[in-house]
Scaffold this motif. Structure first.
Motif, PDB file in Angstrom:
ATOM      1  N   LEU A 125       0.842  -1.188   0.000  1.00 16.63           N
ATOM      2  CA  LEU A 125       0.000   0.000   0.000  1.00 16.63           C
ATOM      3  C   LEU A 125       0.879   1.239   0.000  1.00 16.63           C
ATOM      4  CD1 LEU A 125      -2.930  -0.806   2.396  1.00 16.63           C
ATOM      5  CD2 LEU A 125      -2.980  -0.465  -0.062  1.00 16.63           C
ATOM      6  N   PRO A 126       0.329   2.337  -0.509  1.00 14.92           N
ATOM      7  CA  PRO A 126       1.127   3.557  -0.502  1.00 14.92           C
ATOM      8  C   PRO A 126       1.400   4.014   0.923  1.00 14.92           C
ATOM      9  CG  PRO A 126      -1.119   4.011  -1.142  1.00 14.92           C
ATOM     10  CD  PRO A 126      -0.989   2.542  -1.062  1.00 14.92           C
ATOM     11  N   LEU A 127       2.601   4.429   1.174  1.00 12.97           N
ATOM     12  CA  LEU A 127       2.856   5.020   2.474  1.00 12.97           C
ATOM     13  C   LEU A 127       3.972   6.029   2.340  1.00 12.97           C
ATOM     14  CD1 LEU A 127       4.832   2.696   4.863  1.00 12.97           C
ATOM     15  CD2 LEU A 127       4.849   2.448   2.418  1.00 12.97           C
ATOM     16  N   GLY A 128       3.975   6.977   3.237  1.00 11.26           N
ATOM     17  CA  GLY A 128       5.006   8.000   3.209  1.00 11.26           C
ATOM     18  C   GLY A 128       6.097   7.595   4.163  1.00 11.26           C
ATOM     19  N   PHE A 129       6.601   8.556   4.920  1.00 16.71           N
ATOM     20  CA  PHE A 129       7.664   8.252   5.845  1.00 16.71           C
ATOM     21  C   PHE A 129       7.139   7.524   7.076  1.00 16.71           C
ATOM     22  CE2 PHE A 129       9.474  11.937   3.674  1.00 16.71           C
ATOM     23  CZ  PHE A 129      10.622  11.324   3.235  1.00 16.71           C
ATOM     24  N   GLU A 130       5.863   7.815   7.442  1.00 18.44           N
ATOM     25  CA  GLU A 130       5.338   7.284   8.689  1.00 18.44           C
ATOM     26  C   GLU A 130       5.268   5.761   8.609  1.00 18.44           C
ATOM     27  OE1 GLU A 130       2.731   8.417   6.525  1.00 18.44           O
ATOM     28  OE2 GLU A 130       3.693  10.396   6.529  1.00 18.44           O
ATOM     29  N   ALA A 131       5.469   5.126   9.720  1.00 22.14           N
ATOM     30  CA  ALA A 131       5.271   3.686   9.770  1.00 22.14           C
ATOM     31  C   ALA A 131       3.767   3.438   9.676  1.00 22.14           C
ATOM     32  CB  ALA A 131       5.808   3.135  11.076  1.00 22.14           C
ATOM     33  N   VAL A 132       3.381   2.199   9.488  1.00 21.89           N
ATOM     34  CA  VAL A 132       1.982   1.885   9.269  1.00 21.89           C
ATOM     35  C   VAL A 132       1.206   2.075  10.566  1.00 21.89           C
ATOM     36  CG1 VAL A 132       0.488   0.224   8.189  1.00 21.89           C
ATOM     37  CG2 VAL A 132       2.957   0.065   7.906  1.00 21.89           C
ATOM     38  N   SER A 133       0.129   2.831  10.509  1.00 23.98           N
ATOM     39  CA  SER A 133      -0.690   3.007  11.697  1.00 23.98           C
ATOM     40  C   SER A 133      -1.692   1.868  11.766  1.00 23.98           C
ATOM     41  CB  SER A 133      -1.402   4.351  11.645  1.00 23.98           C
ATOM     42  OG  SER A 133      -2.333   4.335  10.598  1.00 23.98           O
ATOM     43  N   PRO A 134      -2.171   1.529  12.953  1.00 20.48           N
ATOM     44  CA  PRO A 134      -3.050   0.367  13.110  1.00 20.48           C
ATOM     45  C   PRO A 134      -4.305   0.444  12.242  1.00 20.48           C
ATOM     46  CG  PRO A 134      -2.340   1.202  15.242  1.00 20.48           C
ATOM     47  CD  PRO A 134      -1.838   2.157  14.223  1.00 20.48           C
ATOM     48  N   ASP A 135      -4.935   1.622  12.148  1.00 20.75           N
ATOM     49  CA  ASP A 135      -6.171   1.681  11.373  1.00 20.75           C
ATOM     50  C   ASP A 135      -5.897   1.507   9.892  1.00 20.75           C
ATOM     51  OD1 ASP A 135      -5.095   4.071  12.605  1.00 20.75           O
ATOM     52  OD2 ASP A 135      -6.240   5.149  11.085  1.00 20.75           O
ATOM     53  N   GLU A 136      -4.677   1.833   9.457  1.00 24.26           N
ATOM     54  CA  GLU A 136      -4.326   1.556   8.073  1.00 24.26           C
ATOM     55  C   GLU A 136      -4.213   0.044   7.864  1.00 24.26           C
ATOM     56  OE1 GLU A 136      -1.332   4.175   5.596  1.00 24.26           O
ATOM     57  OE2 GLU A 136      -1.040   4.482   7.730  1.00 24.26           O
TER      58      GLU A 136
ATOM     59  N   ILE B  63       9.046  15.553 -14.181  1.00 22.42           N
ATOM     60  CA  ILE B  63      10.007  14.479 -13.886  1.00 22.42           C
ATOM     61  C   ILE B  63       9.301  13.260 -13.285  1.00 22.42           C
ATOM     62  CG2 ILE B  63      12.086  13.877 -12.613  1.00 22.42           C
ATOM     63  CD1 ILE B  63      13.045  15.912 -14.334  1.00 22.42           C
ATOM     64  N   PRO B  64       8.445  13.424 -12.235  1.00 21.96           N
ATOM     65  CA  PRO B  64       7.768  12.227 -11.720  1.00 21.96           C
ATOM     66  C   PRO B  64       6.872  11.587 -12.769  1.00 21.96           C
ATOM     67  CG  PRO B  64       6.819  14.197 -10.750  1.00 21.96           C
ATOM     68  CD  PRO B  64       8.078  14.615 -11.437  1.00 21.96           C
ATOM     69  N   ALA B  65       6.265  12.411 -13.641  1.00 24.32           N
ATOM     70  CA  ALA B  65       5.425  11.837 -14.689  1.00 24.32           C
ATOM     71  C   ALA B  65       6.247  10.875 -15.536  1.00 24.32           C
ATOM     72  CB  ALA B  65       4.832  12.947 -15.553  1.00 24.32           C
ATOM     73  N   ARG B  66       7.450  11.312 -15.907  1.00 23.82           N
ATOM     74  CA  ARG B  66       8.296  10.481 -16.755  1.00 23.82           C
ATOM     75  C   ARG B  66       8.754   9.221 -16.007  1.00 23.82           C
ATOM     76  NH1 ARG B  66      13.380  12.940 -19.982  1.00 23.82           N
ATOM     77  NH2 ARG B  66      11.883  13.404 -21.609  1.00 23.82           N
ATOM     78  N   LEU B  67       9.132   9.411 -14.735  1.00 22.47           N
ATOM     79  CA  LEU B  67       9.608   8.278 -13.941  1.00 22.47           C
ATOM     80  C   LEU B  67       8.524   7.224 -13.768  1.00 22.47           C
ATOM     81  CD1 LEU B  67      11.472  10.105 -11.050  1.00 22.47           C
ATOM     82  CD2 LEU B  67      12.511   8.609 -12.738  1.00 22.47           C
TER      83      LEU B  67
ATOM     84  N   GLY C 285       8.340   3.429  -3.831  1.00 24.66           N
ATOM     85  CA  GLY C 285       9.725   3.766  -3.513  1.00 24.66           C
ATOM     86  C   GLY C 285      10.198   4.954  -4.337  1.00 24.66           C
ATOM     87  N   THR C 286       9.988   4.850  -5.658  1.00 23.02           N
ATOM     88  CA  THR C 286      10.358   5.941  -6.544  1.00 23.02           C
ATOM     89  C   THR C 286       9.660   7.230  -6.144  1.00 23.02           C
ATOM     90  OG1 THR C 286      10.319   4.253  -8.241  1.00 23.02           O
ATOM     91  CG2 THR C 286      10.613   6.509  -8.968  1.00 23.02           C
ATOM     92  N   ILE C 287       8.353   7.103  -5.819  1.00 26.59           N
ATOM     93  CA  ILE C 287       7.571   8.295  -5.505  1.00 26.59           C
ATOM     94  C   ILE C 287       8.116   8.984  -4.257  1.00 26.59           C
ATOM     95  CG2 ILE C 287       5.282   9.117  -4.869  1.00 26.59           C
ATOM     96  CD1 ILE C 287       4.155   6.729  -6.486  1.00 26.59           C
ATOM     97  N   VAL C 288       8.387   8.176  -3.219  1.00 26.66           N
ATOM     98  CA  VAL C 288       8.867   8.747  -1.955  1.00 26.66           C
ATOM     99  C   VAL C 288      10.213   9.438  -2.164  1.00 26.66           C
ATOM    100  CG1 VAL C 288       9.758   8.151   0.324  1.00 26.66           C
ATOM    101  CG2 VAL C 288       7.605   7.187  -0.451  1.00 26.66           C
ATOM    102  N   VAL C 289      11.107   8.770  -2.886  1.00 33.00           N
ATOM    103  CA  VAL C 289      12.432   9.350  -3.109  1.00 33.00           C
ATOM    104  C   VAL C 289      12.319  10.637  -3.911  1.00 33.00           C
ATOM    105  CG1 VAL C 289      14.664   9.004  -4.215  1.00 33.00           C
ATOM    106  CG2 VAL C 289      13.602   7.148  -2.956  1.00 33.00           C
ATOM    107  N   PHE C 290      11.500  10.601  -4.975  1.00 31.93           N
ATOM    108  CA  PHE C 290      11.340  11.814  -5.767  1.00 31.93           C
ATOM    109  C   PHE C 290      10.804  12.954  -4.912  1.00 31.93           C
ATOM    110  CE2 PHE C 290       8.551  14.772  -7.797  1.00 31.93           C
ATOM    111  CZ  PHE C 290       9.424  15.369  -8.686  1.00 31.93           C
ATOM    112  N   ALA C 291       9.737  12.661  -4.145  1.00 31.34           N
ATOM    113  CA  ALA C 291       9.084  13.717  -3.363  1.00 31.34           C
ATOM    114  C   ALA C 291      10.074  14.358  -2.396  1.00 31.34           C
ATOM    115  CB  ALA C 291       7.886  13.145  -2.614  1.00 31.34           C
ATOM    116  N   THR C 292      10.948  13.536  -1.803  1.00 35.23           N
ATOM    117  CA  THR C 292      11.926  14.082  -0.861  1.00 35.23           C
ATOM    118  C   THR C 292      12.860  15.076  -1.550  1.00 35.23           C
ATOM    119  OG1 THR C 292      11.880  11.902   0.151  1.00 35.23           O
ATOM    120  CG2 THR C 292      13.553  13.426   0.920  1.00 35.23           C
ATOM    121  N   PHE C 293      13.405  14.666  -2.709  1.00 35.91           N
ATOM    122  CA  PHE C 293      14.274  15.585  -3.443  1.00 35.91           C
ATOM    123  C   PHE C 293      13.502  16.824  -3.893  1.00 35.91           C
ATOM    124  CE2 PHE C 293      17.067  11.821  -4.535  1.00 35.91           C
ATOM    125  CZ  PHE C 293      18.129  12.265  -3.780  1.00 35.91           C
TER     126      PHE C 293
END
Lengths: 318, 333
Positions: free
Chosen positions: B24-35, B206-210, B248-256
Motif C-alpha cells: 500500500l502507498p505510504l510516506g515516511f510514517e510507519a503503518v498506523s493500526p487503522d491503516e 520528472i515524476p510523470a516520466r519516472l 519507492g520511486t515516488i517517496v524518493v522523488f518527493a523528498t528531493f
C-alpha cells in the motif's frame, strides 16, 4: 545514422512548435488580456476593442495562433515591449550573444575541470581524495547559485577587490567583453554546480565502463593499468558526457539567469528578470521562447556529436 | 526529446518490493493500526512491513539521514513553534520602524540584529521559514500527485495516448525552469497559494516520466495480468496495484522535490518575485540583505543563506539515503 538524424531533427521541430504553442497560450492567459496590460487598468472598453482590432486579438483562436507562428517564422516577430518601447526581437538579439558567451565559457570550464576530477575519483576511489571531492560536490550541489554568487562578490570583489562587482556597461554591444576579469566570478558561479554534477556523472560513467567486457578483455590480454584506464575505459566513458551536456542545457540556462541577476550581467536572464519586475509580459515570453529554442538546438547538436562519436550509432542503422 | 542512449535508465524498472507483492502507498510514517485493518491479506501486510522496516533501517544505520531528519525537525520547530516562544512583530511595518532601529547589528535585544525595516532578523527567519517550508512541502506534494497520476495513466494506456502525453512532457522539460516560472509569476502575480501551484506546475514533469517508465514495466507483471483477467477496472489496476508498487520511486522523488521547491522559491525571492509583502521568504530576505552588502551588514545576508542551504542539504541527505535503501535508480537532474 541518417535515420537517426532525421528522427532527431523532427523531434526538435515538434518540441519547438510545442513551446511556441505554450508561450502563445500563456500570452492569452494574461488577466484582462494584453490590451489591459498595455493600456492600463483605466482603459475604456472602446479603446480595448480598438486595440484588439488593430492587433488582431479579436479573431478566432486558431487564426491568432497561425498569425503568431507566421510572425515568428517569417520575420522573428515576438511582439512589442511597451516598457522599452522597442521590438522584443531587437532587445533579445542585443542580449543573446552575451548569454551564449557566458553559458559557453562556463560549460567548457566545467568540462575541463569535471572530467579529470571524475577520473581522479575513480583512480583513487574509496580513498581520501574520492571522499573529499564527493563531499565537495554534494556541497556545491546544494549551494544555490544566487548564494554562491553573492558570497563570491562579498569575498572577492568587496573584501579582496580582486574582481569587479559587475561587468563594464557601455553603449556598444561589445564593451562587456573588454574586461576579462569581470567574467571570472560569473563563470565560477555558473560552472560550480555543473562541475559537481558532471564530475559525479563522469565518476559513475567511468565505473560502469570499468565493468564492461572490453575492459576485462584488455586486462586479460595483459594491458597495463594506465592503458586500460585511459585507452579503453576513458574513451568509452567520455561519450555519455556529450549527452549529459545536452540534457543539462536547460538547467545551465536557468543557472545563467540567476548568475546574470547576481552580477548584473546584461544578458537574456537579466532582461527577463527586469521585464518581469516591470510586468512586461511580451519580453518575458519572448526570452523564454528564444532561450528554449537555443536550448533545444544545443541538445540537438549534442545528440549529433554523440552519434558521430559512438561507432555503434555512426556505423549502425539506428 | 527521446532519451538518447546511455540514458535508458531514466525509464528503467526502478523499484519493486522485495517480495514482489503489492504494497500500500505510504510516506515516511510507519503503518498506523487503522491503516493495517484495511489490508486484505497477510501477504500484503508483510510486504508493507518490510518496506517500513527498510525505511526505518536507513535512519538507524545512516548517519547522514539522521542528520538530515534532525535538521528538518529543528527547522519545523524553529519556524512553527519558535514564534510562540520568541515573540516578535513581523507584520506591522510602522510599529517596527517606531520601536526598533533599522539595520542594527546583533545585540542582546536583537540576537541577529534588525533589517532595513526594523524587523528583528531572528524572528523574521522563523516567519519567512514558514512560507518557505509550506511552499516547499505543498508544491512537492502537488507536483508528485499530479506527476504520478499523469505518468501512470500514460504508461498504462500506452500507444498513441502515451506517445502524445510524453511529447507534452518533453516540451515542458525543454523549457528552462526558471524562465517558465518567471513567465507564470509575471502573468498571474504571486501569492503564496499561487506560488505553490506555479512551482508544482514546473515540477510535475520528472515524476510523470519516472512513473510512466515504472508503469510500463509493471503492467506486464503476472499479478497485474491476473487482476485484468479477473475483471478489475483500469482505475483499480493503476490505483491499487501499479502506483503502490512504484511507491519507492515516488517517496524518493518527493523528498528531493521538497529541496528543489524550496530552492525554486528562494530563487524567485532572490529575483524579487517571491512571497509579496507583508509576507516574506528566505530568498526575499537574502535579496533584501544583499542591497546592504557594501555597508557590510553581514547579519542580513548569512543567516537567511544558511537556512536555505541547511534545509536543502538536509532533504538531499534524506533523499539520498532513501534512494540507497529502497534501491531506487533515480537519475537526478
Amino acid at each position: 545514422m541518417i535515420g537517426f538524424l532525421i528522427r532527431r531533427v523532427v523531434q526538435a521541430i515538434i518540441v519547438i512548435v510545442g513551446v511556441i504553442l505554450i508561450t502563445f497560450l500563456l500570452s492569452k492567459l494574461i488577466p484582462g488580456g494584453e490590451a489591459r496590460l498595455v493600456l492600463g487598468p483605466r482603459a475604456t472598453p472602446v479603446s480595448i476593442a480598438e486595440f484588439n482590432k488593430v492587433n488582431g486579438l479579436d479573431r478566432g483562436f486558431f487564426d491568432q495562433f497561425w498569425n503568431y507562428i507566421k510572425g515568428i517564422v517569417s520575420h522573428f516577430n515576438l511582439g512589442y515591449s511597451f516598457k522599452y518601447n522597442e521590438g522584443v526581437t531587437q532587445l533579445i538579439f542585443q542580449k543573446l550573444p552575451k548569454t551564449l558567451a557566458l553559458v559557453g565559457i562556463s560549460t567548457l570550464v566545467a568540462l575541463v575541470i569535471a572530467i579529470p576530477l571524475g577520473i581522479l575519483q575513480v583512480v583513487r576511489r574509496n580513498h581520501f581524495v574520492d571522499y573529499a571531492t564527493t563531499g565537495l560536490s554534494f556541497f556545491f550541489y546544494a549551494m544555490p547559485s544566487f548564494l554562491l554568487g553573492t558570497l563570491l562578490i562579498l569575498w572577492f570583489s568587496l573584501d579582496l577587490k580582486w574582481f569587479p562587482v559587475s561587468p563594464p556597461i557601455g553603449s556598444g554591444g561589445w564593451t562587456i567583453f573588454t574586461d576579462p576579469r569581470a567574467f571570472v566570478l560569473p563563470v565560477i558561479t555558473l560552472a560550480a554546480i555543473t562541475i559537481a554534477a558532471f564530475s559525479r556523472y563522469m565518476r559513475s560513467s567511468m565505473m560502469d565502463a570499468m565493468t564492461e567486457d572490453y575492459v576485462r578483455t584488455a586486462r586479460a590480454k595483459g594491458a597495463s593499468k594506465n592503458r586500460v584506464l585511459y585507452g579503453h575505459a576513458l574513451r568509452n566513458a567520455l561519450i555519455p558526457i556529450i549527452t549529459l551536456v545536452g540534457l543539462s542545457l536547460p538547467a545551465i540556462v536557468s543557472g545563467a539567469l540567476i548568475t546574470e541577476t547576481v552580477f548584473n550581467y546584461p544578458g537574456m536572464g537579466l532582461l527577463t528578470v527586469n521585464s518581469a519586475l516591470n510586468d512586461d509580459v511580451n519580453v518575458v515570453l519572448g526570452t523564454t521562447l528564444v532561450v528554449t529554442i537555443a536550448t533545444v538546438l544545443g541538445s540537438l547538436i549534442a545528440d549529433i556529436l554523440y552519434a558521430l562519436a559512438d561507432p555503434r550509432i555512426r556505423l549502425g542503422g539506428g | 526529446m527521446s532519451e538518447p542512449e546511455g540514458f535508458e535508465h531514466f525509464d528503467d524498472p526502478v523499484y519493486t518490493t522485495d517480495t514482489g507483492t503489492t504494497a500500500l502507498p505510504l510516506g515516511f510514517e510507519a503503518v498506523s493500526p487503522d491503516e493495517m485493518t484495511g489490508l486484505p491479506t497477510g501477504g500484503e501486510a508483510r510486504a508493507q512491513g518490510s518496506m517500513a522496516r527498510q525505511i526505518l533501517r536507513v535512519f538507524v544505520e545512516n548517519k547522514l539521514a539522521v542528520a538530515g531528519v534532525i535538521i528538518v525537525v529543528f527547522f519545523v520547530l524553529f519556524c512553527f513553534v519558535g514564534p510562540h516562544i520568541y515573540v516578535t512583530n513581523q507584520t506591522n511595518g510602522q510599529a517596527a520602524l517606531q520601536f526598533s532601529t533599522q539595520n542594527s547589528p546583533p545585540s542582546s535585544a536583537h540576537p541577529l540584529g534588525t533589517d532595513d525595516n526594523g524587523f528583528d532578523i531572528l524572528g523574521r527567519l522563523m516567519f519567512a521559514g514558514q512560507a518557505s517550508l509550506i511552499v516547499g512541502f505543498a508544491s512537492a506534494l502537488v507536483a508528485t500527485v499530479v506527476g504520478v497520476i499523469y505518468g501512470a495513466t500514460a504508461g498504462f494506456f500506452g500507444g498513441g495516448a502515451d506517445a502524445f502525453m510524453m511529447r507534452v512532457v518533453d516540451v515542458g522539460l525543454s523549457i528552462p525552469v526558471l524562465f517558465l516560472l518567471i513567465a507564470l509569476v509575471t502573468i498571474f502575480h504571486a501569492s503564496e497559494v499561487l506560488l505553490i501551484l506555479v512551482i508544482a506546475f514546473v515540477s510535475w514533469l520528472i515524476p510523470a516520466r519516472l512513473i510512466r517508465g515504472e508503469t510500463l514495466t509493471l503492467r506486464v507483471r503476472e499479478y497485474v495480468q491476473a487482476v485484468k483477467v479477473m475483471g478489475g477496472s483500469r482505475t483499480r489496476i493503476v490505483g491499487r496495484h501499479i502506483v503502490p508498487n512504484a511507491v519507492g520511486t515516488i517517496v524518493v522523488f518527493a523528498t528531493f522535490q521538497v529541496a528543489d521547491s524550496i530552492l525554486l522559491l528562494a530563487a524567485l525571492g532572490f529575483i524579487g518575485l517571491g512571497i509579496p509583502p507583508p509576507g516574506t521568504d528566505w530568498g526575499t530576505m537574502l535579496s533584501n540583505g544583499v542591497n546592504y552588502a557594501l555597508q557590510g551588514f553581514w547579519w542580513e545576508i548569512y543567516p537567511a543563506g544558511a537556512c536555505i542551504v541547511l534545509v536543502v542539504i538536509a532533504f538531499n541527505f534524506i533523499g539520498d539515503s532513501l534512494r540507497d535503501a529502497l534501491e531506487v535508480r533515480l537519475q537526478r537532474r
